[in-house]
Design an enzyme around this catalytic site. Structure first.
Site, PDB file in Angstrom:
ATOM      1  N   GLU A 147       0.797  -1.225   0.000  1.00 26.43           N
ATOM      2  CA  GLU A 147       0.000   0.000   0.000  1.00 26.43           C
ATOM      3  C   GLU A 147       0.835   1.285   0.000  1.00 26.43           C
ATOM      4  OE1 GLU A 147      -3.134   0.065   2.887  1.00 26.43           O
ATOM      5  OE2 GLU A 147      -3.702  -2.002   2.561  1.00 26.43           O
ATOM      6  N   GLU A 196      -5.064  -8.720   1.542  1.00 27.71           N
ATOM      7  CA  GLU A 196      -5.620  -8.418   2.865  1.00 27.71           C
ATOM      8  C   GLU A 196      -7.105  -8.178   2.701  1.00 27.71           C
ATOM      9  OE1 GLU A 196      -3.873  -5.110   4.989  1.00 27.71           O
ATOM     10  OE2 GLU A 196      -1.842  -5.772   4.481  1.00 27.71           O
TER      11      GLU A 196
HETATM   12  C1  FCB Z   1      -4.058  -2.068   5.841  1.00 30.34           C
HETATM   13  C2  FCB Z   1      -2.646  -2.333   6.292  1.00 30.34           C
HETATM   14  C3  FCB Z   1      -2.553  -3.309   7.437  1.00 30.34           C
HETATM   15  C4  FCB Z   1      -3.642  -3.085   8.455  1.00 30.34           C
HETATM   16  C5  FCB Z   1      -4.990  -3.038   7.784  1.00 30.34           C
HETATM   17  C6  FCB Z   1      -6.144  -2.867   8.732  1.00 30.34           C
HETATM   18  O1  FCB Z   1      -4.119  -0.832   5.213  1.00 30.34           O
HETATM   19  O2  FCB Z   1      -1.873  -2.815   5.219  1.00 30.34           O
HETATM   20  O3  FCB Z   1      -1.269  -3.212   8.005  1.00 30.34           O
HETATM   21  O4  FCB Z   1      -3.372  -1.959   9.191  1.00 30.34           O
HETATM   22  O5  FCB Z   1      -5.012  -1.987   6.853  1.00 30.34           O
END
Ligand code: FCB
Length: 452
Positions: free
Chosen positions: A163, A361
């Site tokens: 990110e 994620e």
């Molecule tokens: C993402 C991050 C991760 C965590 C989630 C909730 O943006 O990559 O580290 O904080 O959000």
């Protein structure tokens, strides 16, 4: 759950170094250690020590992963643990930790998926200017090469960055993340140099024999709530999504972003000769999907909502607007919208057709009930179910999506929110470090075991 899962589809869980490792004394300092010292920067004054004390509880955590039955584990390497100054000498004890982690995964039949940068920048590099400084990109490539040379035969898949939008804009524009700078022009230079770092690292990793090389973005579908907000939504989409996707696709900075950000930068840091590096061929792309962004008419006195990281202060040269997420919300204030996954995948494939996709994620901070019978998090299970369905639907509709990683294996330090927001499927007691699987962990385990 009755799901049509594509053959070979990979399920895993994810974590990141600063959020779980602890053992600050065993590594070099990083930007988040420094940021944590600023009063009020992190809720509750949490620091990277002990986090989840993962370094000292490695065997226990590896056994948890094996108990879950995941195919793969996505972790990040702390640059400052393996290269304490951010450049130069490698740390024998730091490497030893990742040797044990990676070998421990392989012994348990779990694929290691390594991210090289999940926001924790060695302090000396931040002091030297951080990501707005072009030199940081070259130092990142040296670090990536060292990791490639050591782990090429063992790591199954590599992500250069996690990110980069957050590092660039939450870090240098909003100042909400480390290093806490509020300089919109510098934040655009940071975004550019992050993708440069990525491209340089891809070349070095490949030369070192590493395979399956990619990057993880947080592409967020941006929705204009009224036609009057179309231009504002385009600016948000431009800086949030297209800036990164166009650089990766070899198209440079999008023309409309160049223009709409001209009030904060002259773009002097852009070099045309960088294009082939920025768009170095990748083998896959990761999407971290949590929510969407709805752009609505501004209202006097209301620029921010309760949704974390949805604030016009995060966006360089942001026009007047208001983020207006719709219920249902998670504890982050994020709208729950499983269909958004497909919208994000479409945006990615429109820019980078043919590149295999992974959801790297996805998860939620929710209300939990802790009693004698366990830790009950039915909303998290419901969130996962809805998003699993959305991913499989996308696969059925032809998106080349090959895996899904739940965020997160365990409760951890949620950046500026400290311990106040929890995404783990395994509970971690911040005082004792004790791990207790929640209902969602048992649910995921059963789901994984029931696959054909
Ligand atoms: C993402 C991050 C991760 C965590 C989630 C909730 O943006 O990559 O580290 O904080 O959000």
């Amino acid at each position: 759950m009755d799901l049509d899962i594509p053959p070979g589809f990979e399920f895993g869980v994810a974590t990141s170094s600063w959020q779980i490792e602890g053992d600050v004394a065993g590594r070099g300092r990083c930007n988040w250690d420094d940021f944590a010292q600023i009063p009020g920067a992190i809720i509750g004054g949490a620091t990277g020590e002990p986090a989840c004390d993962h370094v000292h509880r490695l065997e226990e955590d590896l056994d948890l992963l094996a108990w879950l039955g995941v195919d793969a584990y996505r972790f990040s390497i702390s640059w400052a643990r393996v290269m304490p100054q951010g450049s130069g000498d490698l740390s024998a004890s730091g490497l030893d930790f990742y040797d044990r982690l990676i070998d421990g995964l392989l012994e348990r039949g779990i694929k290691p998926v390594a991210t090289l940068f999940h926001w924790d920048l060695p302090s000396p590099l931040e002091v030297a200017g951080g990501w707005p400084n072009r030199d940081t990109a070259y130092l990142f490539a040296d670090y990536a090469q060292a990791m490639g040379e050591r782990y090429a035969g063992k790591v199954d898949r590599w992500a250069t960055l996690n990110e980069p939008w957050c590092s660039a804009f939450l870090g240098y524009c909003a100042g909400y993340f480390a290093p806490g700078r509020k300089e919109p022009g510098a934040s655009l230079a940071a975004a550019y140099h992050l993708i440069l770092a990525h491209g340089l690292a891809i070349e070095r990793l490949r030369a070192a024999g590493a395979r399956n090389l990619g990057i993880v973005l947080n592409v967020i579908p941006v929705i204009a709530e009224t036609p009057s907000m179309d231009a504002a939504a385009r600016h948000v989409d431009g800086t949030q999504n297209r800036l990164f996707l166009d650089l990766l696709a070899g198209r440079g900075i999008p023309a409309d972003v160049r223009e709409s950000c001209a009030s904060v930068t002259d773009w002097a840091f852009v070099r045309d000769a960088d294009n082939p590096v920025l768009s170095a061929p990748i083998d896959w792309i990761g999407e971290n999907y949590y929510t969407v962004m709805r752009v609505a008419e501004p209202q006097a006195g209301a620029t921010a909502t309760a949704a974390i990281a949805q604030d016009s202060a995060d966006i360089p040269a942001c026009p007047p607007l208001r983020f207006a997420p719709r219920p249902p919300f998670t504890e982050m204030g994020w709208e729950i919208l499983p269909e958004g996954i497909e919208m994000a995948l479409r945006k990615i494939t429109d820019h980078l057709p043919g590149v295999p996709l992974w959801i790297c994620e996805n998860g939620a901070a929710v209300q939990e009930v802790i009693d004698d019978s366990g830790i009950h998090d039915p909303m998290r299970i419901e969130y996962f179910e809805g998003h699993f369905r959305a991913v499989m639907r996308a696969a059925e509709r032809g998106f080349d999506v090959r895996g899904y990683y739940a965020w997160s294996l365990m409760d951890n330090l949620e950046w500026a929110s400290g311990w106040t927001k929890q995404f783990g499927i395994v509970h971690v007691d911040p005082a004792t470090g004790t791990r207790t699987p929640k209902d969602s962990a048992a649910w995921y385990r059963d789901f994984l075991a029931a696959r054909p």
